[in-house]
Design an enzyme around this catalytic site. Structure first.
Site, PDB file in Angstrom:
ATOM      1  N   GLY A  91       0.800  -1.211   0.000  1.00  8.25           N
ATOM      2  CA  GLY A  91       0.000   0.000   0.000  1.00  8.25           C
ATOM      3  C   GLY A  91       0.832   1.260   0.000  1.00  8.25           C
ATOM      4  O   GLY A  91       0.547   2.221  -0.734  1.00  8.25           O
TER       5      GLY A  91
ATOM      6  N   GLU B 264      11.449   3.116   5.299  1.00  9.31           N
ATOM      7  CA  GLU B 264      11.272   1.684   5.559  1.00  9.31           C
ATOM      8  C   GLU B 264      12.415   1.194   6.448  1.00  9.31           C
ATOM      9  O   GLU B 264      13.584   1.406   6.127  1.00  9.31           O
ATOM     10  CB  GLU B 264      11.252   0.897   4.251  1.00  9.31           C
TER      11      GLU B 264
ATOM     12  N   THR C 246       5.546  -7.115   4.027  1.00 13.25           N
ATOM     13  CA  THR C 246       5.305  -8.508   4.392  1.00 13.25           C
ATOM     14  C   THR C 246       5.082  -9.380   3.167  1.00 13.25           C
ATOM     15  O   THR C 246       5.647 -10.469   3.046  1.00 13.25           O
ATOM     16  CB  THR C 246       4.083  -8.603   5.327  1.00 13.25           C
ATOM     17  N   CYS C 247       4.263  -8.931   2.242  1.00 15.81           N
ATOM     18  CA  CYS C 247       3.876  -9.768   1.100  1.00 15.81           C
ATOM     19  C   CYS C 247       5.084 -10.267   0.330  1.00 15.81           C
ATOM     20  O   CYS C 247       5.212 -11.452   0.038  1.00 15.81           O
ATOM     21  CB  CYS C 247       2.944  -8.986   0.175  1.00 15.81           C
TER      22      CYS C 247
ATOM     23  N   CYS D  13       2.969 -13.391   1.046  1.00 15.13           N
ATOM     24  CA  CYS D  13       2.366 -14.008  -0.139  1.00 15.13           C
ATOM     25  C   CYS D  13       3.364 -14.624  -1.111  1.00 15.13           C
ATOM     26  O   CYS D  13       3.195 -15.762  -1.549  1.00 15.13           O
ATOM     27  CB  CYS D  13       1.551 -12.975  -0.918  1.00 15.13           C
TER      28      CYS D  13
ATOM     29  N   LYS E 107       5.634 -17.516   0.338  1.00 18.04           N
ATOM     30  CA  LYS E 107       4.679 -18.588   0.679  1.00 18.04           C
ATOM     31  C   LYS E 107       4.243 -19.344  -0.566  1.00 18.04           C
ATOM     32  O   LYS E 107       4.220 -20.578  -0.594  1.00 18.04           O
ATOM     33  CB  LYS E 107       3.480 -17.966   1.405  1.00 18.04           C
TER      34      LYS E 107
ATOM     35  N   TYR F  26      11.453  -3.245  -6.325  1.00 16.46           N
ATOM     36  CA  TYR F  26      10.733  -2.222  -5.565  1.00 16.46           C
ATOM     37  C   TYR F  26      11.582  -0.969  -5.405  1.00 16.46           C
ATOM     38  O   TYR F  26      11.063   0.160  -5.462  1.00 16.46           O
ATOM     39  CB  TYR F  26      10.316  -2.779  -4.197  1.00 16.46           C
TER      40      TYR F  26
ATOM     41  N   GLY G 142      -6.588 -20.063  10.284  1.00 24.05           N
ATOM     42  CA  GLY G 142      -6.796 -19.134   9.177  1.00 24.05           C
ATOM     43  C   GLY G 142      -5.954 -19.485   7.967  1.00 24.05           C
ATOM     44  O   GLY G 142      -5.392 -20.586   7.861  1.00 24.05           O
ATOM     45  N   TYR G 143      -5.872 -18.509   7.031  1.00 24.80           N
ATOM     46  CA  TYR G 143      -5.105 -18.709   5.798  1.00 24.80           C
ATOM     47  C   TYR G 143      -3.712 -19.280   6.081  1.00 24.80           C
ATOM     48  O   TYR G 143      -3.300 -20.293   5.519  1.00 24.80           O
ATOM     49  CB  TYR G 143      -4.868 -17.367   5.104  1.00 24.80           C
ATOM     50  N   ILE G 144      -2.951 -18.561   6.923  1.00 28.03           N
ATOM     51  CA  ILE G 144      -1.539 -18.866   7.097  1.00 28.03           C
ATOM     52  C   ILE G 144      -1.344 -20.254   7.693  1.00 28.03           C
ATOM     53  O   ILE G 144      -0.498 -21.031   7.250  1.00 28.03           O
ATOM     54  CB  ILE G 144      -0.864 -17.790   7.958  1.00 28.03           C
TER      55      ILE G 144
ATOM     56  N   GLU H 256      -2.251 -22.947   5.047  1.00 27.75           N
ATOM     57  CA  GLU H 256      -1.275 -22.983   3.957  1.00 27.75           C
ATOM     58  C   GLU H 256       0.043 -23.604   4.412  1.00 27.75           C
ATOM     59  O   GLU H 256       0.620 -24.445   3.716  1.00 27.75           O
ATOM     60  CB  GLU H 256      -1.060 -21.573   3.416  1.00 27.75           C
TER      61      GLU H 256
ATOM     62  N   THR I 164      -3.198  -8.104   0.205  1.00 26.42           N
ATOM     63  CA  THR I 164      -2.286  -7.226  -0.526  1.00 26.42           C
ATOM     64  C   THR I 164      -2.979  -6.395  -1.607  1.00 26.42           C
ATOM     65  O   THR I 164      -2.768  -5.185  -1.689  1.00 26.42           O
ATOM     66  CB  THR I 164      -1.140  -8.060  -1.133  1.00 26.42           C
TER      67      THR I 164
ATOM     68  N   HIS J 135     -13.748 -26.810 -23.103  1.00 28.20           N
ATOM     69  CA  HIS J 135     -13.742 -28.255 -22.861  1.00 28.20           C
ATOM     70  C   HIS J 135     -12.468 -28.890 -23.379  1.00 28.20           C
ATOM     71  O   HIS J 135     -11.985 -28.521 -24.455  1.00 28.20           O
ATOM     72  CB  HIS J 135     -14.952 -28.882 -23.563  1.00 28.20           C
TER      73      HIS J 135
ATOM     74  N   GLU K   3     -15.107 -25.355 -16.728  1.00 28.29           N
ATOM     75  CA  GLU K   3     -16.385 -25.387 -17.435  1.00 28.29           C
ATOM     76  C   GLU K   3     -17.525 -25.852 -16.538  1.00 28.29           C
ATOM     77  O   GLU K   3     -18.691 -25.629 -16.836  1.00 28.29           O
ATOM     78  CB  GLU K   3     -16.300 -26.257 -18.681  1.00 28.29           C
TER      79      GLU K   3
END
Length: 453
Positions: free
Chosen positions: A15, A34, A41-42, A47, A50, A98, A175-177, A180, A310, A436, A441
Site C-alpha cells: 500500500g 522503511e 510482508t507480502c 504471499c 509462501k 521495488y 486461518g489462511y496462514i 497454507e 495485498t 472443454h 467449465e
C-alpha cells in the site's frame, strides 16, 4: 507553511509503495521510510515466498501422478536448503525491483525507523523532516499467545528462514496462514499436525468449502486436531519440543508454528505525539478517506484492520494518491466482491457471499454444487475431489457467490470475480459456452440446484 515533502509515507509495503509511486507521478514531492525490507510482508515474509513454498510442496503430487501417464525414473529427493536459497535469491531480486520502482518514480527513499514527533514532523536517522501529509502504512506483525514457553515457537517470519525442514511440526491456528503452512510442511514430507481451538478451521468461508477441504487434507495424511489448544511448551534435553495441551494431552514436535493472528505494527511510531486514535481492536481508526483524527495523518492497509489482503492495500494506496493529488481521477475503493484464494493443497478460491451470509442477508437462496474427480487425476491413484459451488438469489437470478476447492482455484475465481462484480445472473452462466475439457467449465454447466432456501 513550507514543508520538506508533500507526502511522507512510513512503510514501503504494497500500500505504501503504491501511494508513494503514484503520488510522485502526479507531481507531489514524496518520501518513503522503511526500517526492514522493501515490499513489506507480502514480498518478504508473506504471499510471494509462501506461494513459492506451496509450489515446491506440490511437486510431490506431480511426481506421484506422473507414473499414471507413463513416466518412471529415479525416486525424487527434496532438499530444503536449495528451496530456501532459491527463494531468497528471488526475494532479493524483488527488493531491487521495488527500489527501482520508487527511485525511478522520483520518490526519496529513506531506510531507517521513522517516528512521528507531531502532526507534520518525522524523525529518521537523526533527521527531522516535515510533510504536509503523512501516511502510515506499516502493516502487521505476527503475534504469539502469552503462554509459558512461547519463546520456543516460531511464526511465518521465522519459517521462511529455517535452516532445515523440521521432521515433526505442530501448526497452531485456523486461518489462511495456518492452513497454507500445514500444507507446505506436509507436502514436503514433515509429519504435520494442525491444531485449532474451534470446531472447524477457516471461519468465514463457505461451510461446504471448509468441510470439503478438511476431508481432502485428512486424505493427504495431514492430521487435523480441532477443539485443541496449547497451554505450555517445554523444551526437552534433546532439543525437541513438548506441547502440553489444555486438555492434558502431550504432543512432541521439532517445531511449533503459530499462526493465530497478527497485530498492527505500531511499535515506537510516536502516535502519542499526535491526535491519532486506535479503535477497540487496536488498529488505527480512519474514516472513509483513510484520514485519522489528526487531519494531516492518514493510514491504510493492514494497520487499519480492514480487509487484510495485498491487492486491497494497493487499491487503498491508489485511492489515497488520487484523492490527494489527482482528485478528478479519484474513486473510492469498492470492497464488494473481493476474490481471495487460500493456497492450501488443494487450493481454495472464493468470491462473493457464502451460503450462510446470503441467508442472513435475507436472500431466498438456490445453491448449485458439484463434486468431481479432476480429469488429470483419472489416470492416477489419487482420489482427490474438486468442489464447485454457486450461491444464487432465487428471485433475481443473480449469482451472489462462487466457491471452489481444487487445482488452480485462485486462477479460476479471478475471472468469475469480474462476472459477479458485473452483476451476472445464473442464466448468463448457463448461456456461456464452456472451455472443454477443463474443470472451469463446470461453473457454466451446473444446472440442478442442490437446495433452495
Amino acid at each position: 507553511m513550507n514543508h520538506d515533502f508533500d507526502l511522507f509515507v512510513i512503510g514501503a509495503g504494497s500500500g505504501g509503495v503504491r501511494a508513494a509511486r503514484f503520488a510522485a507521478g502526479f507531481g507531489a514531492k514524496v518520501a518513503v521510510a522503511e526500517s526492514r525490507y522493501l515490499g513489506g510482508t507480502c514480498v518478504n515474509v508473506g504471499c510471494v515466498p509462501k506461494k513459492l513454498l506451496v509450489y515446491g510442496a506440490h511437486f510431490a503430487d506431480d511426481f506421484d501422478q506422473a507414473e499414471g501417464f507413463g513416466w518412471t525414473g529415479p525416486t525424487a529427493q527434496f532438499d530444503w536448503a536449495t528451496l530456501i536459497a532459491n527463494k531468497n535469491r528471488e526475494i532479493e531480486r524483488l527488493n531491487g525491483v521495488y527500489r527501482k520502482l520508487l527511485v525511478n518514480s522520483g520518490v526519496t527513499l529513506l531506510e531507517g525507523h521513522a517516528r512521528l514527533t507531531d502532526a507534520h514532523h518525522v524523525e529518521i536517522n537523526g533527521q527531522r523532516l516535515s510533510a504536509e501529509r503523512i501516511l502510515i502504512a506499516t502493516g502487521g506483525w505476527p503475534q504469539l499467545p502469552d503462554i509459558p514457553g512461547r519463546e520456543h515457537a516460531i511464526t511465518s517470519n521465522e519459517a521462511f528462514f529455517l535452516e532445515q525442514l523440521p521432521r515433526r511440526v505442530l501448526v497452531v491456528g485456523g486461518g489462511y496462514i495456518a492452513v497454507e503452512f500445514a500444507g507446505i510442511f506436509n507436502g514436503l514430507g514433515a509429519d504435520t499436525r494442525l491444531l485449532y481451538r474451534g470446531d472447524l478451521f477457516l471461519r468465514g468461508f463457505d461451510q461446504s468449502v471448509r468441510t470439503h477441504l478438511a476431508e481432502e487434507l485428512t486424505r493427504r495424511g495431514l492430521r487435523l486436531d480441532f477443539n485443541a489448544d496449547i497451554a505450555r511448551i517445554d523444551k526437552q534435553p534433546d532439543g525437541s519440543l513438548l506441547a502440553i495441551l489444555k486438555d492434558g494431552r502431550q504432543l512432541e514436535a521439532d517445531s511449533i508454528f503459530y499462526a493465530t493472528g497478527r497485530r498492527p505494527m505500531l511499535d515506537n511510531l510516536g502516535l502519542e505525539n499526535t491526535r491519532v486514535e486506535l479503535n477497540e481492536a487496536g488498529y488505527i481508526a480512519v474514516n472513509e478517506h483513510f484520514e485519522t483524527r489528526e487531519p494531516s495523518i492518514l493510514a491504510l492497509g493492514d494497520v487499519i484492520g480492514g480487509v487484510q489482503l495485498t491487492p486491497v492495500a494497493t487499491a487503498e494506496g491508489m485511492a489515497v494518491a488520487r484523492r490527494l493529488f489527482r482528485p478528478e481521477q479519484y474513486r473510492p475503493v469498492d470492497y464488494r466482491h473481493i476474490p481471495t484464494a487460500v493456497f492450501s493443497q488443494p487450493n481454495i478460491g472464493t468470491v462473493g457471499l457464502t451460503e450462510q451470509q446470503a441467508l442472513e442477508q435475507g436472500h431466498k437462496v438456490a445453491v448449485f454444487e458439484s463434486r468431481f474427480r479432476p480429469m488429470k487425476l483419472t489416470l492416477t491413484e489419487s482420489p482427490e475431489q474438486t468442489l464447485m459451488k454457486l450461491v444464487v438469489d432465487a428471485e433475481s437470478d443473480r449469482v451472489l457467490g462462487a466457491h471452489m476447492v481444487g487445482p488452480d482455484a485462485g486462477e479460476i475465481i479471478q475471472g468469475l470475480a469480474i462476472a459477479l462484480k458485473a452483476g451476472a445472473t445464473k442464466r448468463l452462466f448457463d448461456e456461456t459456452i464452456g472451455v472443454h475439457p477443463t474443470s472451469a467449465e463446470e461453473f457454466v454447466t451446473l444446472r440442478t440446484p442442490v437446495s433452495g432456501r
